[in-house]
Design a protein around this motif. Sequence first.
Motif, mmCIF file in Angstrom:
data_model
loop_
_atom_site.group_PDB
_atom_site.id
_atom_site.type_symbol
_atom_site.label_atom_id
_atom_site.label_comp_id
_atom_site.label_asym_id
_atom_site.label_seq_id
_atom_site.Cartn_x
_atom_site.Cartn_y
_atom_site.Cartn_z
ATOM 1 N N GLY A 62 10.391 0.148 -4.340
ATOM 2 C CA GLY A 62 9.060 -0.381 -4.518
ATOM 3 C C GLY A 62 7.984 0.684 -4.559
ATOM 4 N N PHE A 63 7.123 0.682 -3.539
ATOM 5 C CA PHE A 63 5.992 1.597 -3.528
ATOM 6 C C PHE A 63 6.437 3.045 -3.344
ATOM 7 N N GLY A 64 7.600 3.253 -2.747
ATOM 8 C CA GLY A 64 8.128 4.608 -2.662
ATOM 9 C C GLY A 64 8.394 5.167 -4.044
ATOM 10 N N GLY A 65 8.972 4.348 -4.912
ATOM 11 C CA GLY A 65 9.206 4.775 -6.294
ATOM 12 C C GLY A 65 7.900 5.038 -7.026
ATOM 13 N N ALA A 66 6.866 4.246 -6.717
ATOM 14 C CA ALA A 66 5.558 4.467 -7.336
ATOM 15 C C ALA A 66 4.993 5.818 -6.924
ATOM 16 N N LEU A 67 5.193 6.197 -5.660
ATOM 17 C CA LEU A 67 4.710 7.501 -5.190
ATOM 18 C C LEU A 67 5.442 8.640 -5.886
ATOM 19 N N ILE A 68 6.758 8.496 -6.043
ATOM 20 C CA ILE A 68 7.544 9.555 -6.695
ATOM 21 C C ILE A 68 7.094 9.727 -8.142
ATOM 22 N N ARG A 69 6.885 8.621 -8.809
ATOM 23 C CA ARG A 69 6.528 8.684 -10.225
ATOM 24 C C ARG A 69 5.124 9.228 -10.439
ATOM 25 N N LYS A 70 4.219 9.000 -9.482
ATOM 26 C CA LYS A 70 2.841 9.443 -9.652
ATOM 27 C C LYS A 70 2.736 10.950 -9.434
ATOM 28 N N ILE A 71 2.441 11.676 -10.484
ATOM 29 C CA ILE A 71 2.417 13.135 -10.407
ATOM 30 C C ILE A 71 1.247 13.631 -9.573
ATOM 31 N N ASP A 72 0.093 12.969 -9.656
ATOM 32 C CA ASP A 72 -1.110 13.416 -8.931
ATOM 33 C C ASP A 72 -1.356 12.583 -7.676
ATOM 34 N N ARG A 73 -0.291 12.306 -6.918
ATOM 35 C CA ARG A 73 -0.434 11.484 -5.715
ATOM 36 C C ARG A 73 -1.363 12.162 -4.705
ATOM 37 N N THR A 74 -2.071 11.351 -3.941
ATOM 38 C CA THR A 74 -3.033 11.853 -2.961
ATOM 39 C C THR A 74 -2.647 11.397 -1.560
ATOM 40 N N GLU A 75 -3.367 11.919 -0.561
ATOM 41 C CA GLU A 75 -3.142 11.510 0.824
ATOM 42 C C GLU A 75 -3.451 10.033 1.000
ATOM 43 N N GLU A 76 -4.480 9.568 0.299
ATOM 44 C CA GLU A 76 -4.825 8.149 0.380
ATOM 45 C C GLU A 76 -3.691 7.279 -0.157
ATOM 46 N N ASP A 77 -3.050 7.721 -1.236
ATOM 47 C CA ASP A 77 -1.918 6.981 -1.791
ATOM 48 C C ASP A 77 -0.797 6.833 -0.756
ATOM 49 N N CYS A 78 -0.443 7.951 -0.130
ATOM 50 C CA CYS A 78 0.677 7.951 0.825
ATOM 51 C C CYS A 78 0.380 7.079 2.039
ATOM 52 N N SER A 79 -0.811 7.204 2.590
ATOM 53 C CA SER A 79 -1.161 6.415 3.775
ATOM 54 C C SER A 79 -1.276 4.935 3.439
ATOM 55 N N THR A 80 -1.775 4.626 2.266
ATOM 56 C CA THR A 80 -1.883 3.228 1.847
ATOM 57 C C THR A 80 -0.507 2.584 1.747
ATOM 58 N N VAL A 81 0.436 3.285 1.140
ATOM 59 C CA VAL A 81 1.807 2.767 1.049
ATOM 60 C C VAL A 81 2.422 2.616 2.435
ATOM 61 N N PHE A 82 2.171 3.574 3.309
ATOM 62 C CA PHE A 82 2.721 3.508 4.673
ATOM 63 C C PHE A 82 2.270 2.234 5.379
ATOM 64 N N TRP A 83 0.978 1.957 5.372
ATOM 65 C CA TRP A 83 0.470 0.795 6.112
ATOM 66 C C TRP A 83 0.869 -0.510 5.444
ATOM 67 N N PHE A 84 0.992 -0.505 4.131
ATOM 68 C CA PHE A 84 1.462 -1.720 3.469
ATOM 69 C C PHE A 84 2.922 -2.008 3.834
ATOM 70 N N ASN A 85 3.753 -0.967 3.850
ATOM 71 C CA ASN A 85 5.158 -1.142 4.237
ATOM 72 C C ASN A 85 5.271 -1.674 5.659
ATOM 73 N N ILE A 86 4.436 -1.160 6.551
ATOM 74 C CA ILE A 86 4.450 -1.618 7.941
ATOM 75 C C ILE A 86 4.150 -3.113 8.002
ATOM 76 N N ALA A 87 3.093 -3.525 7.304
ATOM 77 C CA ALA A 87 2.686 -4.933 7.350
ATOM 78 C C ALA A 87 3.754 -5.846 6.750
ATOM 79 N N MET A 88 4.283 -5.449 5.594
ATOM 80 C CA MET A 88 5.272 -6.286 4.923
ATOM 81 C C MET A 88 6.548 -6.412 5.754
ATOM 82 N N SER A 89 7.025 -5.304 6.301
ATOM 83 C CA SER A 89 8.261 -5.355 7.086
ATOM 84 C C SER A 89 8.060 -6.111 8.392
ATOM 85 N N PHE A 90 6.852 -6.047 8.964
ATOM 86 C CA PHE A 90 6.582 -6.804 10.190
ATOM 87 C C PHE A 90 6.702 -8.300 9.938
#
Length: 492
Positions: A62-90
């Motif tokens: 899912g969003f992990g693959g989106a991060l890998i594919r995005k060449i110009d990923r930022t810190e905001e991108d990574c943290s946003t995916v982290f918190w979304f994964n936390i919420a969804m898995s909870f």
Amino acid sequence: MGRVAQETARGLKWTLLNKLTMYPLQLVYGMVLARLLTPKEMGIVGLTGIFFAIAGTLKDSGFGGALIRKIDRTEEDCSTVFWFNIAMSFVLSAILFLLAPWFVEFYHQPELLWLTRVSAILMFVCSTSGVHWTLYAARRDFKTPAIIGVSISLVSLPVCLYLAYRGWGVWALMTQNIVSSLLSLIVIWIVSPWKPRFVFSKKSFKELFGYGSKMAASALLDTGYNNLRTFFIGKIYSPAQLAFYDRGRHLAATGPLTACGMIGSVTFPILATLQNDNARLKQVYRQYLRLFTMVIVWGSMLAAAMADSWIRLLSGPQWGQAVPYAQIICFSYALYHIQVINLNLLQVKGRSDLFLRLEIIKKVLGCIVMAITIPMGVMAICYGALFTSVVCIFINSYYSKELIGMSIWQQLKDYLPLSLLAIACTWIPGALAEMLPYHYIVKLAVGGLSSLLIYFGILRSTQNETLRQLLGLLQERCKKPALQAVLQRIAW
């Protein structure tokens, strides 16, 4: 392949070292555990396998693959995916935790209550390290995850064996999952240079959601579908019958799934750098297809030909009922890498919409086949899975032609000659070796070695281009002069 070859070889080196270390460990672990636990106990734990599969999906897709594919990923991108994964898995973990009594009633197995609830907790725990692992893949750093994985297994597997020996039964396996999950979480948080920030960017989420949500939905759909057979076999038949099926499937799938996991983790970040060069992408794609076919199909066919010997050797004579299941599943997984490479292409091109569409079509087909075969017995279920795998090759390859001009017939032209040669070079020596009146180890040694020599000899004598590329790749990455000399002598 130049830079692509170097990055592929470097990635494969570390993932291969990881697997070559893990496989003997898991081999010994499985041999001992199959003799300490009953088929029923292993079948009960197998019913919870879907939850750990979901946890792995949340961590890797899912969003992990989106991060890998995005060449110009930022810190905001990574943290946003982290918190979304936390919420969804909870949310998913909470639902699973509350549904635990229903599983007990459905399967009439009281042990499932806390097995399910612990699985739900571990599913949430695993999600908290997903972005850390993803960023290692995005940086094409395969060394660190390999070292961490091996180290954790060296701790968790002996714990499981000791507890099984002490009579813990199903909880020996669950404790191994607990130890492994917690150690993975602790180590990756300590080792990884990346730490999440208390940031959630709506802009990043919106940008990644279009691709990531479809990939996550596809992965969860695939995970649920792949465990439906386990679900129904455990319900309609028995935990023991499920254990025979799971044991045969696990032993047959370990090699191909390991190789396909390597294919996905190594090739996706590399192919992502070629996403805008269709001609180059098609060239590399075909080279990958031939290379992995040459190795995977030979291994799968040899495993099918000699399934009786290696299953009885690894698990004991009481697991003989798993042999026919394993043989059919070996044929299914001889096709699996074609699907992986085709689906990787859709991810590289950013067409998660097409990816999800194909997953839905395949799952509808698979469920229809499953509904027909489940009442007919476990063997029929295995044959149905093989039929579905064949059809899925044609389905997955449909968009490959549109995206890079790679038709199914071109893929079959690369796949079939090597596959037919592999079948001939494994089933004849394998069947003859199985007839020998010797121990299983002798049969496997004779059948495996004779098959390898015949297969390699034919490829070399016909000056097969794929073998030439493989040997050249090994020479390029080999550091020791002695091994280089050997490879150079083998090559032509």
